[in-house]
Design a protein around this motif. Structure first.
Motif: not given
Ligand code: MLT
Length: 395
Positions: A177, A331, A132, A238, A17, A109, A208, A372, A15, A40-42
């Protein structure tokens, strides 16, 4: 002999991330002297607000008493939380929902990937590129046909309906994203009309929404007709720092009836079979997010990340690098300098100044040549990272 799902051979072994995390860990092991700044990863860095931790403490204590103990909860979520989300939509987004249209989950997710269960495999799936990776991977795992619509600099990374790309299920993510771009009301209306005409469905990722400052829609249901053709996914990850606490919600309007099947009833049936709900303690924590002071305090945290985003976009402006995002989104998405590939730039940035981001190509072919960065690190680290990037790229 057991037959395995060979569709897994069609997705990357790791994956996105997990792949970046592995590379960053390997770099740190080799260079312990460098303090890597991860953008990197949010994943958020600010702690949970006091309303949330207090609610968790209280709920845990309740669970240790005979009177306050809770076993299995309602699979769709407790009414106390659904009612708060309903009020939030009414008050802040000006959208009326029925509490039974709200499903509490452990995050957007899982719901976005699991929603595939209620649709047949012969649907044609339309997915923006870049996007995403969960939308693409979860459909490839089922062997479904995917068509891509392209996000480019020319369309501001906001692909519009394209009659030459017909489909049944359309994924949209706004604010997006990875690009941070957000559809306007007019643009979303065009999407809703296009998809409604085809009796299709929009799977709308609004994770978001709380970062929107430009006046762009925060919910697809702000647009007339959306309740007849869209499911919306949202998350507290988030919005309220729940990446490790896990809670989100999905809206499945009762109007969504296709072929005599109610998607709301199907999703409830799916969840009651395959999911036992989010823990009582976490749902109490989520409820506290929607209290008056909870909403004020999460706003302070969101403002903090938005300040980071401005520092990032100011640096890119200074460097003359074109970008999207940062305004309605945590982002920032920008063009990689000197014709490098996204992964070359990942290595260049990590080796050159100890800053980690996410290669745009990890979000789809159209992301090649882009990169990103997230605004979720601390203010101090964001300032430091952008000054390191400025020095490196000015060389
Ligand atoms: C991201 O970095 O794109 C997100 O954190 C991933 C996620 O929300 O699962």
């Amino acid at each position: 002999m057991v037959k395995i799902n060979k569709n897994y051979a069609k997705i990357k072994e790791t994956y996105l991330f997990s792949e970046t995390a592995k590379k960053i860990a390997a770099f740190s092991e080799k260079h312990p002297e460098i303090q890597v700044i991860k953008m990197s990863i949010g994943d958020v860095t600010k702690p949970l607000i006091p309303e949330v931790t207090e609610a968790m403490k209280k709920a845990s204590e309740e669970m240790g008493t005979q009177k306050g103990f809770h076993g299995y909860g309602p699979e769709q979520g407790y009414d106390f939380l659904k009612d708060k989300i309903k009020k939030y939509y009414e008050q802040y987004i000006k959208v009326n929902l029925d509490a039974d249209e709200i499903f509490i989950s452990d995050g957007a997710k899982s719901d976005i990937a699991n929603i595939t269960d209620i649709f047949s495999n012969d649907n044609i799936i339309v997915i923006p590129d870049p996007v995403y990776p969960v939308y693409v991977d979860s459909n490839i795992m089922l062997g479904r046909e995917i068509k891509y619509i392209h996000g480019t600099e020319e369309n501001g990374f906001l692909p519009m309906p394209d009659p030459t790309v017909e489909g049944d299920i359309f994924y949209l993510c706004s604010p997006n994203n990875p690009t941070g771009a957000a559809y306007s009301h007019e643009q979303l209306k065009k999407w809703i009309d296009f998809v409604s005409e085809r009796k299709g469905i929009i799977l709308y990722d609004a994770a978001y929404e709380s970062f929107v400052t430009s006046g762009a829609p925060r919910s697809v249901y702000e647009i007339e007709g959306a309740k007849n053709c869209a499911i919306e996914f949202c998350s507290l990850s988030k919005t309220a720092g729940f990446t490790g606490t896990r809670c989100g919600y999905t809206i499945v309007p009762k109007n969504l009836i296709f072929d005599g099947f109610s998607l709301n009833k199907m999703w409830l049936r799916r969840q009651t079979t395959k999911f036992n709900g989010v823990s009582y303690v976490v749902q109490r924590a989520a409820e506290a997010v929607f209290s008056d002071t909870g909403l004020k305090n999460i706003r302070k945290t969101i403002n903090y990340y938005q300040r980071n985003a401005r520092i990032m976009t100011d640096t890119l402006k200074k460097l003359g690098i074109s970008f999207t995002g940062g305004e309605d989104s945590p982002y920032v998405w920008f063009k990689v300098p000197d014709g490098m590939s996204s992964w070359e730039f990942f290595d260049y940035l990590l080796n050159g100044c100890g800053v980690a981001g996410t290669p745009g190509s990890g979000f789809g072919n159209c992301g090649e040549g882009y990169f990103r960065l997230t605004a979720f690190n601390t203010y101090e680290n964001t300032v430091e990272a952008m000054s390191r990037i400025e020095k490196l790229l000015k060389k």
